[in-house]
Design a protein around this motif. Structure first.
Motif, short mmCIF file in Angstrom:
data_model
loop_
_atom_site.label_atom_id
_atom_site.label_comp_id
_atom_site.label_asym_id
_atom_site.label_seq_id
_atom_site.Cartn_x
_atom_site.Cartn_y
_atom_site.Cartn_z
N ALA A 1 -14.60 -0.12 -76.94
CA ALA A 1 -14.33 0.85 -78.00
C ALA A 1 -12.86 0.82 -78.42
O ALA A 1 -12.54 0.93 -79.61
CB ALA A 1 -14.72 2.25 -77.55
N SER A 2 -11.95 0.65 -77.46
CA SER A 2 -10.53 0.64 -77.80
C SER A 2 -10.18 -0.56 -78.67
O SER A 2 -9.37 -0.46 -79.59
CB SER A 2 -9.69 0.63 -76.53
N SER A 3 -10.80 -1.71 -78.40
CA SER A 3 -10.55 -2.90 -79.21
C SER A 3 -11.12 -2.76 -80.60
O SER A 3 -10.50 -3.20 -81.59
CB SER A 3 -11.15 -4.14 -78.53
N LEU A 4 -12.29 -2.13 -80.70
CA LEU A 4 -12.86 -1.88 -82.02
C LEU A 4 -11.96 -0.94 -82.82
O LEU A 4 -11.75 -1.12 -84.02
CB LEU A 4 -14.26 -1.27 -81.89
N GLY A 5 -11.45 0.09 -82.15
CA GLY A 5 -10.55 1.03 -82.83
C GLY A 5 -9.28 0.34 -83.30
O GLY A 5 -8.79 0.59 -84.40
N ALA A 6 -8.74 -0.56 -82.46
CA ALA A 6 -7.54 -1.30 -82.86
C ALA A 6 -7.84 -2.23 -84.04
O ALA A 6 -7.03 -2.36 -84.96
CB ALA A 6 -7.01 -2.11 -81.67
N PHE A 7 -9.02 -2.85 -84.02
CA PHE A 7 -9.41 -3.74 -85.13
C PHE A 7 -9.52 -2.95 -86.43
O PHE A 7 -8.97 -3.35 -87.46
CB PHE A 7 -10.76 -4.40 -84.79
N ALA A 8 -10.23 -1.82 -86.39
CA ALA A 8 -10.39 -1.00 -87.59
C ALA A 8 -9.05 -0.44 -88.05
O ALA A 8 -8.76 -0.39 -89.25
CB ALA A 8 -11.38 0.13 -87.34
N GLY A 9 -8.22 -0.04 -87.09
CA GLY A 9 -6.95 0.58 -87.45
C GLY A 9 -5.92 -0.39 -87.98
O GLY A 9 -5.01 0.01 -88.71
N LEU A 10 -6.06 -1.68 -87.64
CA LEU A 10 -5.06 -2.65 -88.08
C LEU A 10 -5.05 -2.82 -89.59
O LEU A 10 -4.00 -3.05 -90.19
CB LEU A 10 -5.30 -3.99 -87.40
N PHE A 11 -6.20 -2.71 -90.22
CA PHE A 11 -6.23 -2.75 -91.69
C PHE A 11 -5.37 -1.63 -92.26
O PHE A 11 -4.51 -1.85 -93.11
CB PHE A 11 -7.66 -2.62 -92.21
N GLY A 12 -5.61 -0.41 -91.77
CA GLY A 12 -4.84 0.73 -92.27
C GLY A 12 -3.36 0.60 -91.97
O GLY A 12 -2.51 0.98 -92.78
N LEU A 13 -3.03 0.06 -90.79
CA LEU A 13 -1.62 -0.10 -90.42
C LEU A 13 -0.91 -1.08 -91.36
O LEU A 13 0.15 -0.77 -91.91
CB LEU A 13 -1.51 -0.57 -88.98
N GLY B 1 -5.20 -6.29 -95.18
CA GLY B 1 -4.49 -5.04 -95.41
C GLY B 1 -3.31 -5.20 -96.34
O GLY B 1 -3.11 -4.42 -97.28
N VAL B 2 -2.52 -6.25 -96.12
CA VAL B 2 -1.36 -6.49 -96.99
C VAL B 2 -1.82 -6.89 -98.38
O VAL B 2 -1.29 -6.41 -99.40
CB VAL B 2 -0.45 -7.58 -96.39
N GLY B 3 -2.83 -7.74 -98.46
CA GLY B 3 -3.28 -8.23 -99.75
C GLY B 3 -3.82 -7.15 -100.66
O GLY B 3 -3.63 -7.21 -101.89
N TYR B 4 -4.45 -6.14 -100.08
CA TYR B 4 -5.03 -5.08 -100.91
C TYR B 4 -4.23 -3.79 -100.89
O TYR B 4 -4.69 -2.77 -101.40
CB TYR B 4 -6.50 -4.85 -100.51
N SER B 5 -3.02 -3.84 -100.33
CA SER B 5 -2.20 -2.63 -100.26
C SER B 5 -1.79 -2.08 -101.62
O SER B 5 -1.62 -0.86 -101.75
CB SER B 5 -0.96 -2.88 -99.39
N PRO B 6 -1.60 -2.89 -102.68
CA PRO B 6 -1.23 -2.27 -103.96
C PRO B 6 -2.43 -1.86 -104.80
O PRO B 6 -2.24 -1.32 -105.90
CB PRO B 6 -0.46 -3.40 -104.67
N GLY C 1 -1.99 6.96 -91.34
CA GLY C 1 -2.82 7.94 -90.65
C GLY C 1 -4.17 7.36 -90.27
O GLY C 1 -4.68 7.61 -89.16
N VAL C 2 -4.77 6.58 -91.17
CA VAL C 2 -6.05 5.92 -90.86
C VAL C 2 -5.88 5.01 -89.65
O VAL C 2 -6.68 5.04 -88.71
CB VAL C 2 -6.55 5.12 -92.08
N ALA C 3 -4.83 4.18 -89.67
CA ALA C 3 -4.60 3.26 -88.55
C ALA C 3 -4.40 4.01 -87.25
O ALA C 3 -4.98 3.66 -86.21
CB ALA C 3 -3.38 2.39 -88.86
#
Length: 416
Positions: A54-66, A119-124, A363-365
């Protein structure tokens, strides 16, 4: 920083009407919505292939937001210096490459690298749409058109419901990323072909700020006391709902109630359909700048209470019904954008929106990573992880709502 002068509405370009260009930009936002909510559908496949906890899944999902949130600062400067079209077209290929890398990833590390690129590509993506509206549509209609844009962008959420679940169930999670990469390339071509930024005929020429001046401008916002209330709640409301929709929805329904992947996808699809309409509804219901903050604060507390109730629900149908109710309420987040816009004078609006968007995705990340770690911690101690996760989100959102009420209000919104 992005300039948002709205003194007059620009006449449509002879080549393309404003709404056509906005829809083209929104195709990129729809893809960003899709990418940020894939985890709940591909989670089971990732766990099987890479043995993720679960912690790895959370880190994976959160990395987009970060990565999305951190890049907001630089993208905000780029939008001002180089324009919406050039910034979006330059950034989006990173997202396309990230999706392709995710589809081919031989290990968890490569998968995480793909998330950073996406995440970087779609940040704008969404800030570009918001600034396009702020620059070229009337200020009085900002909340409504922003809500409509959020609804159109919700088409990306539709894909990560039943359609993505069907693709993943039949061909695996790699095929899902492959399809998203193809759609992203088509979106890039659409923006390249259709978007040309209109020019205000009356606008005086303005030299763009240097990178140093722009960064100093961001830092100056943090010295304003009312900025912190905007940021604290900005880091919490969208993060709470997206942590449910984008990370925990599938695992919760499958593990707690025995739903199939396709059943979970159907619930995600229902929430996505709701997301098409609720932002525009709340935008139309906008009570105005002096009452808006009370609405936002009360809606946040109500959402926190719904998370707390869900933590103790052990009936599948009731849980789905509660998720639907939360989806209906989630449209109030568009009022936060309007609150951020009206909390600052026009010359600060662009950078304030960029800062607010950055806060949202940081906050999402943070929330997805923290709840992933809490879920793993609870499971290791024999506790039901989803109860701990949902209660943590409820407490987080309630405390943020309290801080929003207690921290200084923007001087522009104080009754005269």
């Amino acid at each position: 920083m992005p300039s948002t002068s709205t003194s007059s509405t620009v006449k449509p370009s002879p080549a393309q009407p404003l709404w056509v260009m906005l829809l083209a930009l929104l195709s990129g936002f729809a893809l960003s919505q899709a990418y940020r909510t894939t985890t709940s559908i591909v989670a089971q496949g990732l766990q099987v292939d890479f043995g993720l906890q679960a912690s790895s899944l959370g880190a994976f999902a959160g990395l987009f937001g970060l990565s999305f949130g951190v890049a907001q600062l630089l993208m905000g400067i780029g939008l001002d210096r180089y324009g919406l079209r050039r910034t979006v077209l330059a950034a989006a290929p990173l997202g396309i490459a990230g999706a392709a890398l995710s589809a081919l990833a031989p290990s968890y590390g490569w998968l995480m690298a793909g998330q950073v690129l996406i995440g970087v590509g779609y940040s704008p993506a969404f800030v570009a749409c918001t600034l396009f509206i702020a620059r070229h549509f009337s200020a009085e209609r900002f909340a409504f058109f922003s809500g409509m844009s959020m609804g159109v962008g919700g088409l990306g959420l539709l894909f990560t419901g039943t359609p993505l679940a069907w693709v993943v169930q039949h061909w695996g999670w790699r095929a899902g990323f492959g399809v998203l990469s193809t759609l992203s390339a088509l979106s890039w071509l659409l923006i390249f072909a259709l978007v040309r930024e209109p020019v205000h005929p009356d606008a005086p020429p303005r030299a763009p700020e240097s990178w140093g001046q722009a960064l100093a401008g961001f830092a100056a916002l943090l010295t304003l006391p009312h900025t912190w209330g905007v940021i604290v709640l900005g880091m919490s409301c969208y993060a709470a709902f997206l942590s449910l929709r984008g990370l925990w929805l599938g695992p919760l329904l499958m593990d707690r109630f025995g739903f199939s992947l396709l059943d979970s996808g159907n619930v995600a699809l229902a929430l996505s359909l709701i997301a098409l309409f609720t932002p525009a509804v709340f935008g139309r219901m906008d009570p105005g700048m002096h009452r808006r903050r009370a609405w936002v604060g009360n809606a946040s507390l109500l959402m926190a209470s719904l998370f707390a109730v869900m933590a103790f629900l052990h009936h599948g149908g009731a849980t789905v019904a509660l998720m639907i109710l939360m989806g209906l309420l989630s449209g109030y987040s568009i009022l936060q954008y309007s609150d951020a816009r009206s909390s600052y004078p026009p010359e600060l609006t662009g950078r304030a929106l960029s800062l607010f968007t950055m806060a949202m995705f940081l906050g999402v990340a943070l929330m997805q990573s923290v709840t992933g770690a809490l879920g793993a911690w609870a499971g290791a101690r024999g506790m039901e992880p989803y109860r701990v996760v949902l209660l943590a989100i409820a407490a987080w959102l309630a405390l943020a709502s309290l801080a929003f009420r207690l921290l200084p209000a923007p001087p522009l919104l104080k009754p005269r």
